[in-house]
Motif scaffolding. Structure first.
Motif: not given
Lengths: 494, 494
Positions: A72, A74, A95, A97-101, A121, B34, B90-93, B156, B158, B160, B170
């Motif tokens: 990725l 910037p 890219v 966003h960095y999260r799904l729910k 990104l 990044v 859930k935590e993904c790009a 990848m 995401w 924290m 990544e």
């Protein structure tokens, strides 16, 4: 994977359809469920790995080392080098966003709006920006130079019209990025890597190419010079198969990569970048293959020799297994990549057609009568010629034959290329003949105006100013009638 | 790249700081610009390539073939396998757009709102979903099975809190995905690949591991069983170094992958997946290295032997070049990976420290006096022992020594592991001792309740139910006092 083998469309009937069918039927690749992307199937991947290993070896011989830089980039990096972003970086995957729910009904997922990135990104379309931003930390003194890095990775360019291997949104490639203390050294490196590509293409892929320099219009965005290898496909179209760029100090300046030279003065670093991609798979297919399928040069072929027994009943199979198993071992010991296929769930005819489709250079077949006579039937894929030979000494014969086939495939492609390079000084003639395909060596006045007119009227483009062509009296530009500055190769292309 | 060599923080003073410094100072990797991503530098990449080539060879020996599947996964794929999305994705790009455009002021780029994707795409955190969606097209009959694919790629997640190699957003890995006709065959394949990992770790990385099965809580999302190899780091913490999952028919059902069996009945395909990643680099570092830097097992080391001349003036250098150049060639001819470093821009002391930092197993040094005496100074990195030896026959000596070093490094790590596996049946004792690190073999009643309490109170987790431990009388659960169902390894972990 069991499937019905059906005949390929003939090249003469529909070249494009033939290509598309071949890629799928030879188990090289298929469309993925993500638009414009491909799945590279095991057989296609084995060929790509073969290309990769040999190229990697050749890179390393020149002092290049592999590294890995982030996927990725910037968004702001892209605008640092103005020409680069202008010419390049717009059609790319972003890219945000960095999260799904989990969704409200609990049966699916949605993008979490709370997980929005501050800065978007980009999935790398090429990595000059991120790599030069890193080189800033690595390069301080002339002692740190040259830096010679390569990476094998995936890149993404959001292509609207895609074709397997030739143009896909995601593809695999290598990108080399070097930094140097002087202009001369960088230019020499850019040319050196083009030679690595050209020699590799000729010696390993049996694919002759024309080496040259791109016109300004066709240059890589941000380059001072782009060197290219252009291959000629069987349908007369050019396929740009590898490029090497002399980037001057553009990225050095954009990313502030300076070093203290031997005289203790600060200087901007000089750059090159160079790459080949899975596009080479397309070039390989369209250089050598025929209406029966792939034709692979032996040096590159994942399977060089396939051995197939023809038998009735277990006794015959046992005898053939013994004889042919020994032959397989003998070939293997000689360093030949050989497969013995005695699988009983496919008929010999199916196997013959399948290995032909897959371009295996040599096929050996033995049946009950051969067993009696001490013979084996050999077929070479490049000529489709069959002969029955004594099994005694066959391994040594095959070993030599593989080199002969390599030479023959190259010679055939080279003859085809030579026969399709036409000198042409008349635009009316050019417009007519270019439809038939081929490389046209024509005088050009060096203007973008002429270049654009040719493209608009004939869909052909200036592929390069070729190496090794006498440019002392280039003649009169065939379009403008003005004195030419050089003679260039013009062709329709993929 | 010129830099000041400064001493590493000592492991005893701050293990975590020692690790972070070592990764950077030994030129293995660095933080990218990044967030959470890394740049793998040439030396680190050479080590990863070494790991990759050997693993790839071992995979292929078991019949596995490489392929390549797309980077991007349609969001909806993730919700197809319910447990998988719940536990994992859930935590993904998230890619939401496919184009940038020049901004209004013309000096930058912005996301083009017109280029919004209909369905968002996810950068693969792992590829079960996209691969099983592809297998649906490949698998129709029992004759198509097994399918044994692997891919080497980037993924990848995401994260924290990240640390170089151990946890990055990544990372590079391989993921194998197999499809089978029967439950038994799939389970056997999952266990087979765990053995490939464990043998590779022991034989190539000189890293002993504990093999075992994960508890339900620690299983991969969507798996019926997760097999794991757990390595013990020098600070007493566990590092999960590779996992292999038996996925049952979960993905076969979720992606409707059915085949007609030998009795002509439709069945869902059985699945496994298995992977190791650049995390192995972290495991390698924390298994062997010392306060001077990396210690690399010879089989894996990109440079096995470094030869350094010490000289004054060109005459001495010429003589040493001749002598040591010949030695380099002799070692190379024996298949040893050797570097002759006569660069004149660094002092010998700097070179010594730098190659120690980089873990080169053997160092040979020759100065003017050695030249006179026909000797060479040899240092082995694992023990730091130096001796002066006749240069005559040194190549053969080194060749044998490399194998000895490999064995010694493994033995040392194995002793450390054995000395840090503790049987423990008392929770109070456990709580006290677990702070010091190590693998604790404890009776467990099989409940998630106990597992969670241990984790909450001690930060330790059940690493696995280890292979090869007698489970006939597991005893009494040390937390609940209920009868144990098995004895498990508990440890704090990375």
């Amino acid at each position: 994977m069991a499937k019905e083998l059906s005949f390929l469309t003939k090249r003469a009937d529909d070249y494009s359809k033939w290509y598309n069918e071949l890629v799928v039927k030879a188990d090289l690749a298929e469309q993925a469920d993500v638009r414009g992307c491909m799945v590279i199937k095991p057989y296609g991947m084995a060929i790509w790995e073969s290309i990769q290993h040999e190229l990697d070896r050749r890179f390393k011989e020149t002092g290049v080392q592999n590294a890995y830089f982030p996927l990725l980039i910037p968004k702001s990096f892209l605008s640092r080098e103005a020409e680069h972003v202008e010419g390049f970086a717009k059609e790319c995957a972003v890219v945000t966003h960095y999260r799904l729910k989990t969704n409200e009904t609990g049966d699916g997922v949605v993008v979490d709006p709370a997980a929005k990135l501050e800065e978007e990104l980009i999935i790398r379309p090429t990595s000059e920006t991120t790599i030069w931003n890193t080189y800033k930390k690595w390069i301080h003194s002339w002692r740190d130079l040259p830096v010679l890095c390569n990476q094998w990775c995936n890149v993404m360019r959001w292509e609207m019209r895609t074709r397997l291997f030739l143009r896909t949104s995601e593809f695999l490639w290598q990108e080399g990025h070097t930094a140097h203390a002087t202009r001369e050294e960088a230019e020499a490196r850019a040319r050196q890597m083009l030679d690595v590509y050209a020699d590799f293409a000729a010696e390993y892929m049996a694919m002759p190419v024309v080496r040259g320099v791109k016109s300004e219009t066709e240059r890589f965005a941000g380059a001072l010079d782009t060197y290219t290898i252009e291959a000629l496909m069987q349908d007369g179209k050019a396929l740009q198969s590898g490029t090497s760029h002399f980037l001057g100090q553009n990225f050095g300046k954009a990313f502030d990569v300076t070093f203290v030279d031997r005289d203790n003065k600060p200087q901007y670093a000089w750059a090159t970048s160079w790459g080949v991609s899975t596009r080479l798979m397309g070039a390989l297919i369209m250089t050598h293959s025929d209406d029966n399928g792939l034709v692979l040069p032996p040096r590159l072929a994942p399977i060089q020799v396939v051995i197939i027994p023809i038998y009735k009943g277990d006794t015959e199979l046992d005898e053939l297994n013994e004889k042919l198993g020994a032959l397989r071992d003998e070939l293997q010991a000689m360093g030949v990549r050989v497969k013995y296929d005695n699988a009983d769930n496919k008929r010999p005819g199916f196997k013959f057609a399948d290995y032909e489709l897959k371009g295996v250079p040599v096929r050996l077949v033995m049946g009950a009568r051969d067993l009696e006579n001490g013979t084996v039937e050999l077929m070479r894929r490049d000529t489709l010629a069959k002969e029955t030979l004594p099994v005694e000494g066959i391994a040594a014969h095959v070993k030599i034959l593989l080199e002969k086939i390599q030479t023959n495939i190259y010679a055939k492609a080279k003859t085809f290329l030579n026969e399709h390079i036409f000198e042409c000084n008349d635009y009316a003639e050019f417009k007519e003949r270019v439809k038939e395909g081929g490389f046209f060596l024509c005088p050009w006045d060096g203007t973008t105006e002429v270049e654009e007119r040719i493209k608009a009227e004939t869909q052909a483009t200036i592929r390069c100013v070729p190496y090794g062509v006498d440019q002392t009296n280039p003649g009169i530009d065939m379009v403008s009638g003005r004195p030419a500055t050089c003679r260039v190769i013009i062709a329709r292309s993929y």
